[in-house]
Design an enzyme around this catalytic site. Structure first.
Site, short mmCIF file in Angstrom:
data_model
loop_
_atom_site.label_atom_id
_atom_site.label_comp_id
_atom_site.label_asym_id
_atom_site.label_seq_id
_atom_site.Cartn_x
_atom_site.Cartn_y
_atom_site.Cartn_z
N HIS A 1 0.89 0.94 -13.22
CA HIS A 1 1.66 -0.26 -13.57
C HIS A 1 3.15 0.12 -13.60
O HIS A 1 3.50 1.18 -14.14
CB HIS A 1 1.21 -0.79 -14.93
CG HIS A 1 1.95 -2.03 -15.35
ND1 HIS A 1 1.68 -3.28 -14.82
CD2 HIS A 1 2.97 -2.20 -16.23
CE1 HIS A 1 2.50 -4.15 -15.36
NE2 HIS A 1 3.31 -3.53 -16.21
N LEU B 1 -4.17 -7.18 -7.27
CA LEU B 1 -3.72 -8.29 -8.12
C LEU B 1 -4.84 -9.22 -8.57
O LEU B 1 -4.59 -10.24 -9.20
CB LEU B 1 -2.63 -9.09 -7.39
CG LEU B 1 -1.36 -8.29 -7.09
CD1 LEU B 1 -0.35 -9.16 -6.35
CD2 LEU B 1 -0.76 -7.73 -8.36
N ASN C 1 -5.43 2.50 -13.05
CA ASN C 1 -4.43 1.56 -12.52
C ASN C 1 -3.05 2.18 -12.67
O ASN C 1 -2.83 3.02 -13.55
CB ASN C 1 -4.49 0.24 -13.29
CG ASN C 1 -3.50 -0.79 -12.77
OD1 ASN C 1 -3.38 -1.00 -11.57
ND2 ASN C 1 -2.76 -1.42 -13.68
N ASP D 1 -3.99 -4.39 -18.16
CA ASP D 1 -3.02 -3.32 -18.51
C ASP D 1 -3.21 -2.84 -19.94
O ASP D 1 -2.26 -2.42 -20.61
CB ASP D 1 -1.58 -3.84 -18.33
CG ASP D 1 -1.31 -4.32 -16.92
OD1 ASP D 1 -0.48 -5.23 -16.76
OD2 ASP D 1 -1.95 -3.81 -15.97
N GLU E 1 6.47 6.06 -9.09
CA GLU E 1 5.03 5.74 -9.12
C GLU E 1 4.25 6.66 -8.19
O GLU E 1 3.17 7.15 -8.53
CB GLU E 1 4.79 4.30 -8.67
CG GLU E 1 5.14 3.25 -9.68
CD GLU E 1 4.88 1.88 -9.13
OE1 GLU E 1 3.80 1.66 -8.57
OE2 GLU E 1 5.76 1.02 -9.27
N GLY F 1 0.77 -1.24 0.00
CA GLY F 1 0.00 0.00 0.00
C GLY F 1 0.80 1.28 0.00
O GLY F 1 0.32 2.32 0.45
N SER F 2 2.04 1.26 -0.51
CA SER F 2 2.82 2.51 -0.53
C SER F 2 2.21 3.53 -1.49
O SER F 2 2.30 4.74 -1.26
CB SER F 2 4.28 2.24 -0.89
OG SER F 2 4.42 1.85 -2.23
N ASN F 3 1.57 3.07 -2.56
CA ASN F 3 0.89 4.02 -3.46
C ASN F 3 -0.34 4.60 -2.76
O ASN F 3 -0.63 5.79 -2.89
CB ASN F 3 0.49 3.31 -4.76
CG ASN F 3 1.64 3.24 -5.75
OD1 ASN F 3 2.01 4.24 -6.34
ND2 ASN F 3 2.22 2.08 -5.89
#
Ligand code: GRF
Length: 200
Positions: free
Chosen positions: A111, A92, A109, A152, A181, A14-16
């Site tokens: 990627h 995922l 999303n 994607d 990111e 969960g760093s994003n």
């Protein structure tokens, strides 16, 4: 101006997700995270949500083994949040078609490669960076894109690049890409809030 309501879907650290929370807390993003959904019970992102006071749900094979029921609960949970935007941040699982149809052009999303390279089924996490290095590419990066029925394959929103060092490893590349990111995701959300990127 009403704040953009976001639901974030995760499977891991969960760093994003944290980058979004930090940008909101730092008054750098006019948005509100109305919910977090993880398909993995042990995802550290769930702990991040608890610390920040974000409503979170675990919806996975462990508590909803039947795929149709799991899809129904996911859709109902998203409906209850009524987000303006859904962000897949390391999610995922494959989104059920009913969710994609209900939130057409309202799901994005992030990627960890320069789509259309090193993406699609099986290209997630460290596998992406292994593929980049094995291919001999000297540049990689991250992509934000709209989510459609493929993996994607949706319309690209933004990309940012990183240059590989001569002794790059999949691990060092993953860390290099992850740090851009976080910036790319916040930049994408800002563009959506400013209507520079149009939602469905
Ligand atoms: C990131 O590399 C993201 O690009 C990919 O999954 C990873 C999630 O990392 N989709 P985190 O859970 O946000 O730290």
């Amino acid at each position: 101006m009403p704040r953009l309501k976001i639901t974030v879907l995760v499977s891991g650290g969960g760093s994003n997700f944290q980058a979004i929370l930090d940008a909101i807390q730092g008054q750098n993003l006019e948005a509100e995270v109305v919910g977090l959904i993880s398909n993995r019970r042990e995802a550290y992102a769930l702990e991040r949500a608890e610390k920040f006071g974000v409503e979170s749900s675990y919806i996975g094979k462990g508590n909803y083994p039947d795929a149709d029921q799991r899809a129904q609960v996911l859709l109902q949970t998203l409906e209850a949040h009524s987000p303006d935007l859904i962000v897949l941040a390391g999610y995922l699982a494959i989104l059920p078609p009913a969710v994609i149809a209900r939130f057409k052009r309202r799901i994005i999303n992030i990627h960890p490669s320069l789509i259309p390279k090193h993406c699609g089924p099986g290209y997630y996490g460290i596998h992406v960076h292994e593929s980049v290095i094995q291919s001999g590419d000297t540049v990689s990066g991250a992509t934000t894109h709209f989510v459609d029925e493929g993996v994607d394959t949706g319309e690209i929103i933004f990309q940012e690049t990183v240059t590989l060092s001569t002794d790059e490893t999949p691990l060092t590349l993953s860390k290099k890409v992850l740090s851009i990111e976080h910036k790319l995701l916040v930049r994408t959300l800002k563009a959506i809030i400013l209507d520079k990127v149009c939602l469905g």
